[in-house]
Structure formats: C-alpha cells, structure tokens
Scaffold this motif. Structure first.
Motif, PDB file in Angstrom:
ATOM      1  N   VAL A 169       0.752  -1.283  -0.042  1.00  0.00           N
ATOM      2  CA  VAL A 169      -0.018  -0.034   0.007  1.00  0.00           C
ATOM      3  C   VAL A 169       0.861   1.275   0.127  1.00  0.00           C
ATOM      4  CG1 VAL A 169      -1.649   1.170   1.336  1.00  0.00           C
ATOM      5  CG2 VAL A 169      -2.038  -1.095   0.974  1.00  0.00           C
ATOM      6  N   GLU A 170       1.897   1.341   1.027  1.00  0.00           N
ATOM      7  CA  GLU A 170       2.903   2.383   0.761  1.00  0.00           C
ATOM      8  C   GLU A 170       3.485   2.543  -0.550  1.00  0.00           C
ATOM      9  OE1 GLU A 170       5.374   0.957   4.173  1.00  0.00           O
ATOM     10  OE2 GLU A 170       4.037   2.205   5.514  1.00  0.00           O
ATOM     11  N   PHE A 171       3.924   1.406  -1.317  1.00  0.00           N
ATOM     12  CA  PHE A 171       4.600   1.457  -2.420  1.00  0.00           C
ATOM     13  C   PHE A 171       3.733   2.176  -3.590  1.00  0.00           C
ATOM     14  CE2 PHE A 171       5.360  -0.502  -6.823  1.00  0.00           C
ATOM     15  CZ  PHE A 171       6.576  -0.268  -6.680  1.00  0.00           C
ATOM     16  N   PHE A 172       2.202   1.764  -3.487  1.00  0.00           N
ATOM     17  CA  PHE A 172       1.267   2.160  -4.517  1.00  0.00           C
ATOM     18  C   PHE A 172       0.999   3.761  -4.151  1.00  0.00           C
ATOM     19  CE2 PHE A 172      -0.519  -2.227  -4.805  1.00  0.00           C
ATOM     20  CZ  PHE A 172       0.116  -2.653  -5.974  1.00  0.00           C
ATOM     21  N   GLU A 173       1.161   4.130  -2.895  1.00  0.00           N
ATOM     22  CA  GLU A 173       0.946   5.551  -2.579  1.00  0.00           C
ATOM     23  C   GLU A 173       2.185   6.050  -3.211  1.00  0.00           C
ATOM     24  OE1 GLU A 173       0.135   8.511   1.070  1.00  0.00           O
ATOM     25  OE2 GLU A 173      -0.356   6.426   1.487  1.00  0.00           O
ATOM     26  N   LEU A 174       3.290   5.733  -3.052  1.00  0.00           N
ATOM     27  CA  LEU A 174       4.514   6.381  -3.434  1.00  0.00           C
ATOM     28  C   LEU A 174       4.406   6.485  -5.147  1.00  0.00           C
ATOM     29  CD1 LEU A 174       7.270   7.780  -3.265  1.00  0.00           C
ATOM     30  CD2 LEU A 174       8.222   5.332  -3.122  1.00  0.00           C
ATOM     31  N   SER A 175       4.359   5.399  -5.546  1.00  0.00           N
ATOM     32  CA  SER A 175       4.017   5.281  -6.948  1.00  0.00           C
ATOM     33  C   SER A 175       2.874   6.201  -7.723  1.00  0.00           C
ATOM     34  CB  SER A 175       3.562   3.802  -7.519  1.00  0.00           C
ATOM     35  OG  SER A 175       4.508   3.008  -7.133  1.00  0.00           O
ATOM     36  N   SER A 176       1.858   6.321  -6.961  1.00  0.00           N
ATOM     37  CA  SER A 176       0.748   7.346  -7.538  1.00  0.00           C
ATOM     38  C   SER A 176       1.060   8.748  -7.436  1.00  0.00           C
ATOM     39  CB  SER A 176      -0.541   7.146  -6.695  1.00  0.00           C
ATOM     40  OG  SER A 176      -0.891   5.745  -6.650  1.00  0.00           O
ATOM     41  N   HIS A 177       1.939   9.042  -6.493  1.00  0.00           N
ATOM     42  CA  HIS A 177       2.573  10.205  -6.330  1.00  0.00           C
ATOM     43  C   HIS A 177       3.497  10.400  -7.593  1.00  0.00           C
ATOM     44  CE1 HIS A 177       4.522  13.981  -4.827  1.00  0.00           C
ATOM     45  NE2 HIS A 177       5.594  13.396  -5.299  1.00  0.00           N
ATOM     46  N   GLU A 178       4.461   9.436  -7.949  1.00  0.00           N
ATOM     47  CA  GLU A 178       5.195   9.623  -9.018  1.00  0.00           C
ATOM     48  C   GLU A 178       4.886   9.810 -10.295  1.00  0.00           C
ATOM     49  OE1 GLU A 178       8.575  10.563  -8.460  1.00  0.00           O
ATOM     50  OE2 GLU A 178       8.146  10.523  -6.344  1.00  0.00           O
ATOM     51  N   VAL A 179       3.736   8.830 -10.348  1.00  0.00           N
ATOM     52  CA  VAL A 179       3.063   9.229 -11.481  1.00  0.00           C
ATOM     53  C   VAL A 179       2.504  10.401 -11.829  1.00  0.00           C
ATOM     54  CG1 VAL A 179       0.987   8.215 -12.879  1.00  0.00           C
ATOM     55  CG2 VAL A 179       2.393   6.488 -11.726  1.00  0.00           C
ATOM     56  N   GLY A 180       2.061  11.000 -10.775  1.00  0.00           N
ATOM     57  CA  GLY A 180       1.786  12.647 -10.936  1.00  0.00           C
ATOM     58  C   GLY A 180       3.034  13.404 -11.626  1.00  0.00           C
ATOM     59  N   HIS A 181       4.036  13.079 -11.590  1.00  0.00           N
ATOM     60  CA  HIS A 181       4.989  13.784 -12.172  1.00  0.00           C
ATOM     61  C   HIS A 181       5.245  13.659 -13.602  1.00  0.00           C
ATOM     62  CE1 HIS A 181       7.041  15.608  -8.415  1.00  0.00           C
ATOM     63  NE2 HIS A 181       7.041  14.661  -7.955  1.00  0.00           N
ATOM     64  N   LEU A 182       4.571  12.556 -14.131  1.00  0.00           N
ATOM     65  CA  LEU A 182       4.571  12.492 -15.602  1.00  0.00           C
ATOM     66  C   LEU A 182       4.152  13.484 -16.416  1.00  0.00           C
ATOM     67  CD1 LEU A 182       4.089   8.448 -15.748  1.00  0.00           C
ATOM     68  CD2 LEU A 182       6.242   9.775 -15.996  1.00  0.00           C
ATOM     69  N   PRO A 183       3.063  14.159 -16.213  1.00  0.00           N
ATOM     70  CA  PRO A 183       2.509  15.135 -17.065  1.00  0.00           C
ATOM     71  C   PRO A 183       3.526  16.549 -16.936  1.00  0.00           C
ATOM     72  CG  PRO A 183       0.779  14.204 -15.792  1.00  0.00           C
ATOM     73  CD  PRO A 183       2.278  13.590 -15.135  1.00  0.00           C
ATOM     74  N   GLN A 184       4.320  16.513 -15.795  1.00  0.00           N
ATOM     75  CA  GLN A 184       5.278  17.717 -15.787  1.00  0.00           C
ATOM     76  C   GLN A 184       6.552  17.495 -16.615  1.00  0.00           C
ATOM     77  OE1 GLN A 184       6.325  17.446 -11.519  1.00  0.00           O
ATOM     78  NE2 GLN A 184       4.338  18.226 -10.913  1.00  0.00           N
ATOM     79  N   LEU A 185       6.628  16.185 -17.163  1.00  0.00           N
ATOM     80  CA  LEU A 185       7.920  15.934 -18.285  1.00  0.00           C
ATOM     81  C   LEU A 185       7.451  16.479 -19.542  1.00  0.00           C
ATOM     82  CD1 LEU A 185       8.702  12.241 -17.391  1.00  0.00           C
ATOM     83  CD2 LEU A 185      10.003  14.387 -16.583  1.00  0.00           C
ATOM     84  N   ASP A 186       6.299  16.388 -19.843  1.00  0.00           N
ATOM     85  CA  ASP A 186       5.547  17.164 -20.935  1.00  0.00           C
ATOM     86  C   ASP A 186       5.538  18.386 -20.895  1.00  0.00           C
ATOM     87  OD1 ASP A 186       5.257  14.582 -21.995  1.00  0.00           O
ATOM     88  OD2 ASP A 186       2.967  14.542 -21.261  1.00  0.00           O
ATOM     89  N   ASP A 187       5.211  19.071 -19.813  1.00  0.00           N
ATOM     90  CA  ASP A 187       5.232  20.440 -19.633  1.00  0.00           C
ATOM     91  C   ASP A 187       6.734  21.096 -19.612  1.00  0.00           C
ATOM     92  OD1 ASP A 187       2.513  20.550 -19.404  1.00  0.00           O
ATOM     93  OD2 ASP A 187       2.622  20.685 -17.223  1.00  0.00           O
ATOM     94  N   TYR A 188       7.724  20.426 -19.118  1.00  0.00           N
ATOM     95  CA  TYR A 188       9.021  20.929 -18.817  1.00  0.00           C
ATOM     96  C   TYR A 188      10.133  20.379 -19.478  1.00  0.00           C
ATOM     97  CZ  TYR A 188       6.110  23.248 -15.181  1.00  0.00           C
ATOM     98  OH  TYR A 188       5.218  24.035 -14.614  1.00  0.00           O
ATOM     99  N   GLY A 189       9.925  19.221 -19.908  1.00  0.00           N
ATOM    100  CA  GLY A 189      11.084  18.336 -20.476  1.00  0.00           C
ATOM    101  C   GLY A 189      11.928  17.621 -19.358  1.00  0.00           C
ATOM    102  N   GLY A 190      12.779  16.723 -19.432  1.00  0.00           N
ATOM    103  CA  GLY A 190      13.512  15.878 -18.593  1.00  0.00           C
ATOM    104  C   GLY A 190      14.449  17.139 -17.662  1.00  0.00           C
ATOM    105  N   GLY A 191      15.410  17.498 -18.433  1.00  0.00           N
ATOM    106  CA  GLY A 191      16.084  18.561 -17.842  1.00  0.00           C
ATOM    107  C   GLY A 191      15.701  19.598 -16.919  1.00  0.00           C
ATOM    108  N   GLU A 192      14.888  20.223 -17.514  1.00  0.00           N
ATOM    109  CA  GLU A 192      14.098  21.445 -17.062  1.00  0.00           C
ATOM    110  C   GLU A 192      13.251  21.030 -15.717  1.00  0.00           C
ATOM    111  OE1 GLU A 192      11.127  25.103 -17.866  1.00  0.00           O
ATOM    112  OE2 GLU A 192      12.126  24.186 -19.444  1.00  0.00           O
ATOM    113  N   HIS A 193      12.597  19.622 -15.963  1.00  0.00           N
ATOM    114  CA  HIS A 193      11.727  19.453 -14.761  1.00  0.00           C
ATOM    115  C   HIS A 193      12.562  18.924 -13.451  1.00  0.00           C
ATOM    116  CE1 HIS A 193       9.141  16.881 -12.500  1.00  0.00           C
ATOM    117  NE2 HIS A 193       9.750  16.095 -12.437  1.00  0.00           N
TER     118      HIS A 193
END
Length: 166
Positions: free
Chosen positions: A36-60
């Motif tokens: 459950v803790e792993f899924f919670e952490l993973s759910s948070h990290e998945v929330g960063h994926l759209p930020q990669l589209d907004d800023y690109g890897g290095g800028e993110h």
C-alpha cells in the motif's frame, strides 16, 4: 543545512525522470514499504509524468531541485529537523501537483475498506497482496472490481465545477 538535505534523500523514495511522459522513468531508492505504501508513492510519482511534457526532462529536474534549494536557503534557520522535508520538499508546487495521484489512491484505499470490509476490516488492499493463496490473476481481478466500483461510486460523482477547463 546540507546534511539535512542528504538525510532526507537517504531515507528513501523515488524520482521521476525522462524527456516526456510516454517514456518517463520512475526510479525507486531505499524503499522499504508494504504494497500500500508502495502504491501511494507510485501514485505520487505518476503525477510527475505530465510535468515532463510541460518542462522536459532536464528542466523538470532543474525546477524541482531549484525549488528545494531556494526553500532550504530561505528557511535554513527557521525549520526544525522534523519539519524539514515538509517545508523544503512537500510544499514545492510540483510536488503538490503530483500529490493529487497519491490522494486519489488514499481515497480509493479508504473506499475499499469502507465498502468491502463490512465496517470491520481495514487494509484490504494490503491483505489482498499479502495473502499467499492469491494468484496474480486473483489480485488483478479484485483490484479491477474495486477500481470500477470506486470510479462509479466516488470518483465520477465528485464535483469538479470549481476546476477551470484550462
């Protein structure tokens, strides 16, 4: 001050990297968590994926680290050790945006306990994964059933009228 930042990183967690969401990568380090803790952490990290589209890897990465450093410098003497992670990391705008996914997972977990635990059982998701009699197909089937019910009963009924279309 820098010792505090090092200690936070050594505690474990995850980092999302990549040039765009479709090929993003989540790297876990020092994670000692139940499912459950792993899924919670993973759910948070998945929330960063759209930020990669907004800023690109290095800028993110630069925006994230830059925010942490600025907050650390501004608050270096005003922060107690116990509050450091909350103020430097968790109050970052990018982290707050990503935390929405973890919030949905926590709500889903609560929904499962409320609706399938008969008001008595708790941590049903954890129990599902820890039950050695369950095959992967059993786990997937149960999660799909619970997720479908959650979407129908709770998630789709939330009022999003105050969220702009932009």
């Amino acid at each position: 001050m820098w010792r505090k930042v090092r200690d936070i990183c050594a505690a474990g967690g995850a980092m999302t990297t990549g040039e765009e969401s479709k090929n993003g990568n989540i790297t876990y380090y020092n994670v000692k968590a139940n499912s459950v803790e792993f899924f919670e952490l993973s759910s948070h990290e998945v929330g960063h994926l759209p930020q990669l589209d907004d800023y690109g890897g290095g800028e993110h990465i630069a925006r994230s680290v830059g925010t942490y450093v600025v907050k650390a410098l501004i608050n270096a003497y005003a922060i107690k050790d116990d509050d450091y992670a909350d103020i430097v990391h968790n109050e970052s705008p990018l982290e707050q945006q990503a935390e929405a996914g973890a919030g949905i997972f926590r709500d889903f977990s609560k929904f499962v306990d409320e609706n399938y635990g008969n008001g008595k059982q708790k941590n049903l998701i954890l129990k599902l994964f820890n039950n050695k009699a369950n095959k992967n197909s059993d786990i997937i089937s149960r999660i799909n059933k619970w997720w479908t019910a959650y979407n129908t009963e709770r998630y789709e009924k939330k009022d999003y009228s105050d969220v702009s279309d932009d």
